[in-house]
Design an enzyme around this catalytic site. Structure first.
Site, short mmCIF file in Angstrom:
data_model
loop_
_atom_site.label_atom_id
_atom_site.label_comp_id
_atom_site.label_asym_id
_atom_site.label_seq_id
_atom_site.Cartn_x
_atom_site.Cartn_y
_atom_site.Cartn_z
N ARG A 92 -27.48 26.20 22.52
CA ARG A 92 -28.99 26.58 22.89
C ARG A 92 -29.58 27.05 21.59
NH1 ARG A 92 -32.64 24.52 24.24
NH2 ARG A 92 -31.13 23.56 25.64
N LYS A 131 -51.48 30.24 11.20
CA LYS A 131 -51.50 30.24 12.43
C LYS A 131 -50.01 29.75 13.09
CE LYS A 131 -56.33 29.66 13.38
NZ LYS A 131 -57.46 29.06 13.99
N LYS A 159 -63.90 34.31 3.68
CA LYS A 159 -64.65 33.68 4.97
C LYS A 159 -65.87 34.46 5.43
CE LYS A 159 -60.09 32.57 7.23
NZ LYS A 159 -58.96 32.82 8.51
N GLU A 188 -65.15 29.84 2.48
CA GLU A 188 -65.69 29.12 3.64
C GLU A 188 -67.21 28.53 3.77
OE1 GLU A 188 -64.68 30.95 7.42
OE2 GLU A 188 -66.66 30.82 8.13
N ASP A 226 -66.41 24.66 7.70
CA ASP A 226 -65.95 25.20 8.83
C ASP A 226 -66.61 24.80 10.04
OD1 ASP A 226 -64.50 26.99 10.33
OD2 ASP A 226 -66.22 28.41 10.51
#
Lengths: 278, 278, 278, 278, 278, 278
Positions: free
Chosen positions: C101, C135, C167, C195, C216
């Protein structure tokens, strides 16, 4: 620009350093003192330099005894002269003596790095930036790189994962033009740096679009030639590396090169002499 | 006497050092090389000195790629001159280049410690032993202390838990005689060392039965006086500490003192210049 | 370009994953088996995709039982279809079942990341590169970024320490031109990315010399406009970010933009269904 | 029932995640901001779902900067819709931006797990419980299992050490009746679960006294048959496992089975889209 | 049933134990020996008992010096008498002496646990099983529980996360019937155990469907009454706990109770006297 | 003399112990309680003894829930009788029950060590000190050595790195006189201890200047002879080791020997029975 290293690194390194100095039986000598003795102690410089490592001192005192109180007079990046009071700590005498050496080991070493950096920065007299290298003390990289910033220097790539630096051994099988193209393709937007040992290599690297060219062990005259060939544009940045010392740094800085990388900042800086007066 | 640090410390410190240089994306530059390139590389000294850190180099190479093969020509404690081949490593070119800087950071720093130690040992000319201190680089104490042994020095107490060292700040509230008695009672069979700033303090510490007396910042003349007062017996051992450098160490060594503690061995040793030739 | 994550990260993450599945009493069920049962098992894909995580599988098997033998048929980055045999492991049946597993959790998750990446890469049809983001799953960043490479994608910055990305929240108090200048001064040679939410911001960032401009949440039309304004030069690189999915990625890729960053590659990739057949 | 994971796991995982995002040089971009900028930021949902991971967010903010203040509006297990404010954090702007991505990586992933769980729970409409599996993300098991609870699900065995689950590969050499007897003898009072691929195996496992029978990849009709054969008694519990998805879960839930195990809850949940508005 | 603890726990605990005994300067005494001295040494029992901890001994020897060769004559769970040779190790004398105490600390402690367990098992004469408790040595739980198995005992729940045990303090606010229902609902398929201090509580717990009832500090007569009230069914299992010792265990075992939990197995077992003969 | 172990060791050991008892799903049983239940609980001794481990209890409570408040009535080193209240903790009932066993495991084990030590100290009646050995529980050495101090005992060397102890296996190839000379030369100022199995060996070790002589398995008569041969001087210290128990310790203590080392203090101390009354 923060002069502090990441707090995560500080917490871990300090915990190991204290354990290294205390286990298994703790501080035998301090354990002989009356439990209720308190004191005020001052971190005082004994020589000229620039301080770094304040966060490590704080964390050391806190981890040894969170009832100790510290008041800072000077901060990372500040200049000191003999007698300068850097910080004052108040609390249990035993705790202060237990923490003393570990706190000083951080403060003296990192201030040593900052101080040596500031000497190179002063010698370069604004003609070029002074950068560190990856020649750091194992386990202390992020702390030493913060100390370089405190001394007025700038940081080279943090590690092998951050940007590409093609050295002679990498280039042997690839060739400069191909290697840079490959780097651009595979690791786009990463800084691509290329070593050049000769003017020809420099020209090839520039033509291939390197962001940064490391002029390796070149004479001042060769460096001047490279600077002229680059012309007025900002890119590629030119880095002088190899064998530069406090005597020769000014000459290189005057060439118009962008930056000079000095391994000694982190691998051979003597400590800054700081003591704890109680 | 083993010149190696404990393998447990080596494994941990090396794992951290490699991670520090590789994460998150690994060695970008080596990843550009053909996967099947192999090479033989030699660790070669570029200057005179004494080597230390062989176990760390071995462990670094092994952790990066356990298929690398290393053959050692010289060992910790051996002297090198420019051009001395220390070891030869064979295997994947990419792996060798990935491990290069971390391996050298250990080898150059620890050999730097061994080399500086050997200079002090030579200057003392057998008149006194050269000892390290607790002024070590945080996280590297056991490695640096092994390097001091490789350089012909001896190790002071490993940490605060190992023996008692009564300094002025401890003695302020206790008095020498009482403090030593207290130490003997509570930590029997531990080495009890006492700092003496004056001849009077020295006499009190000797009378109180200290095993070791630290003659702090004393002049050569004062040290001579202490040596005479001790007479022919071996105990207490006499330690000179504070402000001794390569210029003054011989004079102190000739006094008949047993040992001279030098913080600079571990806090201010410049690296030994060693390269990796491929 | 290596498709492997750093071995240091693999060793640590695997050790934690096995401990998490075994402590305190080990695998109760396997402990019921006869001690001498052996088996051969195959990792077999049950669907279409791209595999990643081979090094983690190897390390899992090795840490559970270093007598297990593994033979690899397919490697990270290879495509699989239902029924493709990826690797074969031979040895103690109990050990294989104990490791199953954990090995699959790595292989299925990382192959899921590689597979989703490969879908975006195919949809972009070479019109733009597909990049990951920060992320990622906490603790698995270096593994997931290697899986993105296995799927044909490229890696964005590794973390906050690698390059500058200004940003809107950073720019609020600084302004684009000033912020980029400040970044260049303090972190020279680092990639500086900015950005842009509007065409005006894009123009300011380009004029200020950003290496990379993040467009963006722009529409395809806005992106086309930015690409045209940039003209023929390679720099600055243009990144599309925000709300791009498998349906819309082709349209963005055709704009001539350099790269499209897709958070979903690492934060929302379903597993690739792979089983272990014994 | 606590919706929180153990604090020990949270502390460790968060420390690794922050280090992963910050070392070696810290957050370069935030370091460009004025040191005294402060802000208030809100964690706001951008979609419908159930939140989980609040403890991880708290710990992330605390470890980055213990002067940040957080006020929670919603808690783990609460439902959100687009625009729902989950929590508000006040303090240094640089610290908030440094912590933002790590905090969101936890919150979005774990809320994604809770949300997907809640969908299965809703689809099952109380007809059967929804359980997780051991198909969790390496290193995050305890966090993901807490998120499943937040979504209204229940936890299967924590790991291989907790209870016995006899699968086909275990049973091959032992037989169901013998295997269960052996398990009862050697690990008394542990839950003993047995896989059944056929009605015959189900009957044997029930007769042998299994606590829990896993009906593996059975059709709804087969499951109905097993439920009927069990009759009115509560034991053994019946688990449906294998290939159940959001479309088919209701049909299985209506069979009267006790629980349905869904690997996708932890291995394939897309993130819940949550942002940080400043 | 495996008598080994999980290898992950063994690796970690052994690494810490060796570091604890060696750092910072290694084994001073062994370092005085000639480097090429080799020896063969035997682990020999000095008394009667049952051995456990073989895996820890192996790992200790391996981590100290992977060139040491060990041959095992007896295995965990085997009985020894004074003079029984357990294993033989051959290799560097210095390495053997360095590893000796750490290896023996594991072997003697864990064999002590196994031996005490075997005494209780013998005294119970098959009338009831002997179980451990959570009263284990911090950091060694998985090792001690394996040693209990080696001694013929069985393991109670591994930790607080494994099953429910409702004690008087939990029940105060909830009531037995409600608490068990709540446990069943929230943690289905987990073993639910309930403490009973009186016959009335026993009856309530049995009626509420507890899997296991802990008869706390009951007299032999009370236990007999509970066994009779349970009747012939296997469930609930009945556990005797509290104040049972080697003198009283037989009487309790004869009551027909299923198991007797003995905290002393792990919290108060004297070592088994084993030496290393060289 | 501090009765506390180093805080660094306490933090690490406690974190591991709590994780060991809680992961992956936390305390299932406490999670059934109403979240707002609070309680006051008292650590109360059930027998006669000496307490130790207070710092570990504090740290356990703090790590489980930093809102718990503890008030100490008795401290490490204090004597208790049945009914003595040691400390009182107030706060969340669930948190108290979660922490209870881990806190008690530390407190009962370490108080057991302190209590057994105090019995030997009482039996020796001041005639000789009682020392511990390196026969400690792996991972708990510094905690157990602090507990020995709490019981009125003294600490032998902390580990192999602290001082030299030449045992028969070391001496076989070296001879006592040479071995001691070698130790003095290589590890100056370290305590040099030598084992003596016979009067002749004792005389050789004394003549060679050992600091401490371990009289191994000697009869009371032999020990008396050694004490007489040593005469009035304090050095060498004489240690009795091997086979001394509570019945024989008084006879040895009356010989005039300095110290008696008792392995049982740390390897075979039964717990002190302490409970938590709510």
């Amino acid at each position: 620009m923060s002069l502090d290293p990441p707090i995560t690194a500080v917490r871990e390194v300090v915990a190991r350093a204290i354990a290294e100095d205390l286990e298994p039986d703790g501080d035998l000598t301090s354990s002989l003192l009356p439990a209720d003795s308190t004191a005020t102690a001052r971190f005082v410089s004994r020589s000229d330099g620039v301080i770094a490592g304040g966060l490590c001192v704080n964390e050391t005192l806190f981890q040894v005894d969170d009832a100790l109180e510290v008041e800072w007079v000077l901060y990372d990046g500040d200049r000191v002269t003999p007698g300068s009071v850097i910080a004052e700590v108040t609390g249990s005498l035993a705790s202060i003596l237990t923490a003393e050496r570990t706190a000083l080991n951080f403060l003296c070493h990192l201030s040593g790095v900052a101080t040596l950096t500031s000497r190179y920065v002063a010698a370069a007299a604004g003609g070029a930036q002074i950068w560190d290298t990856r020649k750091t003390t194992p386990g202390l990289r992020s702390l030493e790189k913060a100390a370089v910033r405190a001394g007025g220097g700038r940081n080279h790539r943090g590690n092998l994962s951050e940007w590409i630096l093609l050295k002679d051994n990498h280039l042997a099988g690839l060739g400069i033009t191909d290697a840079i193209a490959r780097a651009r393709d595979q690791w786009p937007a990463r800084t691509v740096e290329c070593e050049a040992d000769t003017i020809e290599q420099f020209e090839e690297a520039m033509a291939a679009g390197a962001d940064l060219i490391l002029l390796d062990n070149m004479s001042v005259e060769q460096v001047v030639m490279c600077v002229e060939k680059r012309g007025d544009a900002r890119r590629p940045l030119l880095e002088v590396s190899g064998g530069v010392n406090l005597d020769t740094v000014a000459a290189y800085a005057r060439t118009g090169v962008d930056l000079i990388a000095i391994g000694a900042l982190t691998h051979s800086a003597p400590v800054l002499d700081i003591g704890l007066d109680i």
